[in-house]
Scaffold this motif. Structure first.
Motif, PDB file in Angstrom:
ATOM      1  N   LEU A 111     101.510 -13.832  34.620  1.00  0.00           N
ATOM      2  CA  LEU A 111     100.302 -12.863  34.888  1.00  0.00           C
ATOM      3  C   LEU A 111      99.342 -13.199  34.110  1.00  0.00           C
ATOM      4  O   LEU A 111      98.117 -12.861  34.759  1.00  0.00           O
ATOM      5  CB  LEU A 111     100.734 -11.318  34.890  1.00  0.00           C
ATOM      6  CG  LEU A 111     102.012 -10.783  35.762  1.00  0.00           C
ATOM      7  CD1 LEU A 111     102.160  -9.294  34.617  1.00  0.00           C
ATOM      8  CD2 LEU A 111     101.345 -10.560  36.696  1.00  0.00           C
ATOM      9  N   ASN A 112      99.605 -13.660  33.202  1.00  0.00           N
ATOM     10  CA  ASN A 112      98.268 -14.351  32.270  1.00  0.00           C
ATOM     11  C   ASN A 112      97.530 -15.635  32.758  1.00  0.00           C
ATOM     12  O   ASN A 112      96.570 -15.688  32.771  1.00  0.00           O
ATOM     13  CB  ASN A 112      98.865 -14.440  31.092  1.00  0.00           C
ATOM     14  CG  ASN A 112      98.977 -13.040  30.242  1.00  0.00           C
ATOM     15  OD1 ASN A 112      97.827 -12.324  29.947  1.00  0.00           O
ATOM     16  ND2 ASN A 112      99.237 -13.459  28.947  1.00  0.00           N
ATOM     17  N   ARG A 113      98.547 -16.480  33.575  1.00  0.00           N
ATOM     18  CA  ARG A 113      97.864 -17.522  33.939  1.00  0.00           C
ATOM     19  C   ARG A 113      97.114 -17.460  35.459  1.00  0.00           C
ATOM     20  O   ARG A 113      96.147 -17.460  35.835  1.00  0.00           O
ATOM     21  CB  ARG A 113      99.123 -18.020  34.376  1.00  0.00           C
ATOM     22  CG  ARG A 113      99.721 -19.038  33.187  1.00  0.00           C
ATOM     23  CD  ARG A 113     101.000 -20.634  34.024  1.00  0.00           C
ATOM     24  NE  ARG A 113     101.482 -19.744  33.336  1.00  0.00           N
ATOM     25  CZ  ARG A 113     103.238 -20.353  34.376  1.00  0.00           C
ATOM     26  NH1 ARG A 113     102.814 -20.238  35.147  1.00  0.00           N
ATOM     27  NH2 ARG A 113     104.181 -19.054  33.324  1.00  0.00           N
ATOM     28  N   ILE A 114      97.968 -16.307  36.285  1.00  0.00           N
ATOM     29  CA  ILE A 114      97.316 -15.906  37.504  1.00  0.00           C
ATOM     30  C   ILE A 114      95.752 -14.985  37.359  1.00  0.00           C
ATOM     31  O   ILE A 114      95.321 -15.004  37.889  1.00  0.00           O
ATOM     32  CB  ILE A 114      98.346 -14.948  38.009  1.00  0.00           C
ATOM     33  CG1 ILE A 114      99.151 -15.481  38.421  1.00  0.00           C
ATOM     34  CG2 ILE A 114      97.730 -13.649  39.163  1.00  0.00           C
ATOM     35  CD1 ILE A 114     100.489 -14.559  38.996  1.00  0.00           C
ATOM     36  N   LEU A 115      95.690 -14.629  35.771  1.00  0.00           N
ATOM     37  CA  LEU A 115      94.665 -13.521  35.852  1.00  0.00           C
ATOM     38  C   LEU A 115      93.725 -15.207  35.176  1.00  0.00           C
ATOM     39  O   LEU A 115      92.240 -14.463  36.035  1.00  0.00           O
ATOM     40  CB  LEU A 115      94.613 -12.773  34.387  1.00  0.00           C
ATOM     41  CG  LEU A 115      93.865 -12.070  34.115  1.00  0.00           C
ATOM     42  CD1 LEU A 115      92.582 -11.128  35.515  1.00  0.00           C
ATOM     43  CD2 LEU A 115      94.237 -11.303  32.242  1.00  0.00           C
ATOM     44  N   GLU A 116      94.372 -15.658  34.737  1.00  0.00           N
ATOM     45  CA  GLU A 116      93.278 -16.610  34.694  1.00  0.00           C
ATOM     46  C   GLU A 116      92.888 -17.687  35.637  1.00  0.00           C
ATOM     47  O   GLU A 116      90.888 -18.048  35.933  1.00  0.00           O
ATOM     48  CB  GLU A 116      93.772 -17.293  33.312  1.00  0.00           C
ATOM     49  CG  GLU A 116      93.540 -17.195  32.156  1.00  0.00           C
ATOM     50  CD  GLU A 116      94.507 -18.283  30.687  1.00  0.00           C
ATOM     51  OE1 GLU A 116      94.875 -19.774  31.607  1.00  0.00           O
ATOM     52  OE2 GLU A 116      95.072 -18.290  29.815  1.00  0.00           O
ATOM     53  N   LYS A 117      93.454 -18.112  36.097  1.00  0.00           N
ATOM     54  CA  LYS A 117      93.097 -18.531  37.644  1.00  0.00           C
ATOM     55  C   LYS A 117      92.325 -17.406  38.559  1.00  0.00           C
ATOM     56  O   LYS A 117      90.636 -18.057  38.929  1.00  0.00           O
ATOM     57  CB  LYS A 117      94.463 -19.022  38.427  1.00  0.00           C
ATOM     58  CG  LYS A 117      94.989 -19.879  38.347  1.00  0.00           C
ATOM     59  CD  LYS A 117      96.145 -19.901  39.362  1.00  0.00           C
ATOM     60  CE  LYS A 117      97.154 -21.355  38.452  1.00  0.00           C
ATOM     61  NZ  LYS A 117      98.325 -21.987  38.754  1.00  0.00           N
TER      62      LYS A 117
END
Length: 109
Positions: free
Chosen positions: A97-103
């Motif tokens: 979820l953190n990676r998706i949020l960063e993207k």
């Protein structure tokens, strides 16, 4: 040597299945002179077997590590192992979820 082969087959079940069905199709085409209906039936069987392999893979990921049901669900070790598995799953979900949020934040900027 046999353990390596077994491990490779378990890690790559789709390759082995595809190779077997390719051999069946080639033999049917060259030796048995199959027509369109036969190839369609073999393709249907291939999809059914591939789906079965995928469902088996999913059930192994969901199930316990040993492959057998725990003997006593009240056992402290079993409960601790399950809590540890849940913890690692939540950490993995959080990281994803953190990676998706960063993207999405990069796209917004």
């Amino acid at each position: 040597m046999m353990e390596k082969i077994k491990k490779w087959i378990v890690n790559h079940p789709y390759f082995l299945t595809s190779a077997v069905f390719l051999i069946i199709v080639l033999v049917g085409w060259q030796v048995l002179y199959w027509r369109e209906e036969n190839f369609t039936f073999v393709l249907l069987l291939y999809f059914i077997v591939t789906l079965g392999i995928r469902l088996d893979d999913i059930s192994r990921k969901i199930g316990t590590r040993s492959g057998a049901a725990p003997g006593n669900p009240e056992d402290k070790e079993t409960i601790m192992q399950q809590l540890t598995d849940i913890k690692y799953a939540l950490l993995s979900i959080s990281a994803t979820l953190n990676r998706i949020l960063e993207k999405t934040e990069k796209k917004d900027q």
